[in-house]
Design an enzyme around this catalytic site. Sequence first.
Site, short mmCIF file in Angstrom:
data_model
loop_
_atom_site.label_atom_id
_atom_site.label_comp_id
_atom_site.label_asym_id
_atom_site.label_seq_id
_atom_site.Cartn_x
_atom_site.Cartn_y
_atom_site.Cartn_z
N CYS A 1 0.86 -1.18 0.00
CA CYS A 1 0.00 0.00 0.00
C CYS A 1 0.89 1.23 0.00
CB CYS A 1 -0.94 0.01 1.21
SG CYS A 1 -2.40 1.05 0.89
N LYS B 1 -12.19 -5.40 2.03
CA LYS B 1 -11.66 -4.57 3.11
C LYS B 1 -12.60 -3.40 3.32
CE LYS B 1 -7.77 -1.70 4.45
NZ LYS B 1 -6.36 -1.40 4.25
N GLU C 1 -16.39 -8.23 -4.95
CA GLU C 1 -14.98 -7.81 -4.87
C GLU C 1 -14.07 -9.04 -4.88
OE1 GLU C 1 -13.22 -5.17 -4.92
OE2 GLU C 1 -14.44 -3.46 -4.33
N LYS D 1 -11.57 -8.28 5.99
CA LYS D 1 -10.98 -7.42 7.01
C LYS D 1 -11.91 -6.25 7.33
CE LYS D 1 -7.21 -4.23 7.52
NZ LYS D 1 -6.28 -3.43 6.80
N SER E 1 -6.26 -4.20 14.37
CA SER E 1 -5.72 -3.51 15.54
C SER E 1 -6.78 -3.14 16.57
CB SER E 1 -4.96 -2.26 15.08
OG SER E 1 -5.82 -1.40 14.35
N TYR F 1 -2.27 -9.90 15.86
CA TYR F 1 -1.15 -9.38 16.64
C TYR F 1 -0.83 -10.28 17.82
CZ TYR F 1 -2.06 -5.39 13.69
OH TYR F 1 -2.25 -4.60 12.59
C1 PBG Z 1 -3.02 -0.08 4.93
C2 PBG Z 1 -3.53 -1.01 5.95
C3 PBG Z 1 -4.36 -0.73 7.05
C4 PBG Z 1 -4.47 -1.92 7.76
C5 PBG Z 1 -3.76 -2.89 7.06
N1 PBG Z 1 -3.20 -2.31 5.94
C6 PBG Z 1 -4.96 0.55 7.53
C7 PBG Z 1 -5.95 1.27 6.75
O1 PBG Z 1 -6.45 0.80 5.72
O2 PBG Z 1 -6.23 2.38 7.18
C8 PBG Z 1 -5.22 -2.07 9.05
C9 PBG Z 1 -4.71 -3.12 9.96
C10 PBG Z 1 -5.17 -3.02 11.37
O3 PBG Z 1 -5.99 -2.16 11.76
O4 PBG Z 1 -4.70 -3.84 12.15
N2 PBG Z 1 -3.85 0.14 3.85
ZN ZN Z 2 -3.23 1.95 2.68
#
Ligand code: PBG
Ligand code: ZN
Length: 324
Positions: free
Chosen positions: A120, A195, A233, A248, A274, A313
């Site tokens: 990303c 996502k 998707e 996710k 997270s 995690y």
């Molecule tokens: C980056 C990305 C994100 C996460 C994984 N890859 C953050 C976002 O999309 O803002 C989130 C992972 C997490 O919250 O543990 N695109």
């Molecule tokens: Zn990103």
Amino acid sequence: MSFPRTRQRRLRRSETLRAMVRETRLSRDDLILPLFVVPGSGVREPVASMPGVFRHSVDQLVLECKEARDLGVPGIILFGIPEEKDARGSGADAADGITQRAVEAVKREVADLVVMTDVCLCEYTDHGHCGIVQDEEVLNDPSVARLAETALSHARAGADVVAPSDMMDGRVAAIRSRLDDQGFENVAILSYAAKFASAYYGPFRDAAESTPSFGDRRAYQMDPPNGREALREMRLDLQEGADALMVKPALPYLDILAAAAREFDVPLAAYHVSGEYAMIHAAAERGWIDGERAMDEALIAIKRAGADLILTYAATDVARRLSA
Ligand code: PBG
Ligand code: ZN
């Protein structure tokens, strides 16, 4: 036949009986550990909102990976936080960038750990969006080109799996072609296919310094109420050449995971993100829940719903408990 001849409790009477009829088991082989890597050396900075999670410099990251591997965790996914950020996210595909150096070191130092990379731009752009921005709009096609270069640079560094998390259209196909053109036909793509634009990414954005400086990600990440669209998707990413698909966050989207498990015959991953991790720790710190049990229950629910792989995690902690 019903009660009193049928008694569901008969097979719940002892742990041995319960273990015998248990339908789902979590295995260490299911776990993927997300790790944050930062510049410098000797760095092991705690992430305030994620107890037990650190930002490591490459040397410390290698130690963390060795520990995880020794406990039976088969894979990691890396998130790089560069020294400098700019509008195009130049650090994302730099040959000597933070993620590329981390991949090289881990592949060199930790035998047979599967190394995945998050592909990303948001950690590398000064505006914090996942793509190229013009007039406060995240442009699709120019972003896809940058993402394909980023994936290629990770493959060159030795990544086994690249995992695009940007939610631009067409990025899986572009990454597949770029990898194949350059002789990386064996590098796999795990697509963050479904996502969602979620509140649960908050702690990650602190750790990765990737909070958007304006607006939000709703014009590219999915709208939480949409389930059928998530399957679409996923189908599109498979057509574009994804080897495995991800949902996710995890717990709020178990319905989508279960539907995907019925619909598709590729490996499915779920990301216990997270915020999901932070909530369990926050409540446990207050003594309001038993954190280990809540974590185990969350992960087994994700597995039961249909995940083959779980990004968490807590991977090292859980692997330690499973091996004890
Ligand atoms: C980056 C990305 C994100 C996460 C994984 N890859 C953050 C976002 O999309 O803002 C989130 C992972 C997490 O919250 O543990 N695109
Ligand atoms: Zn990103």
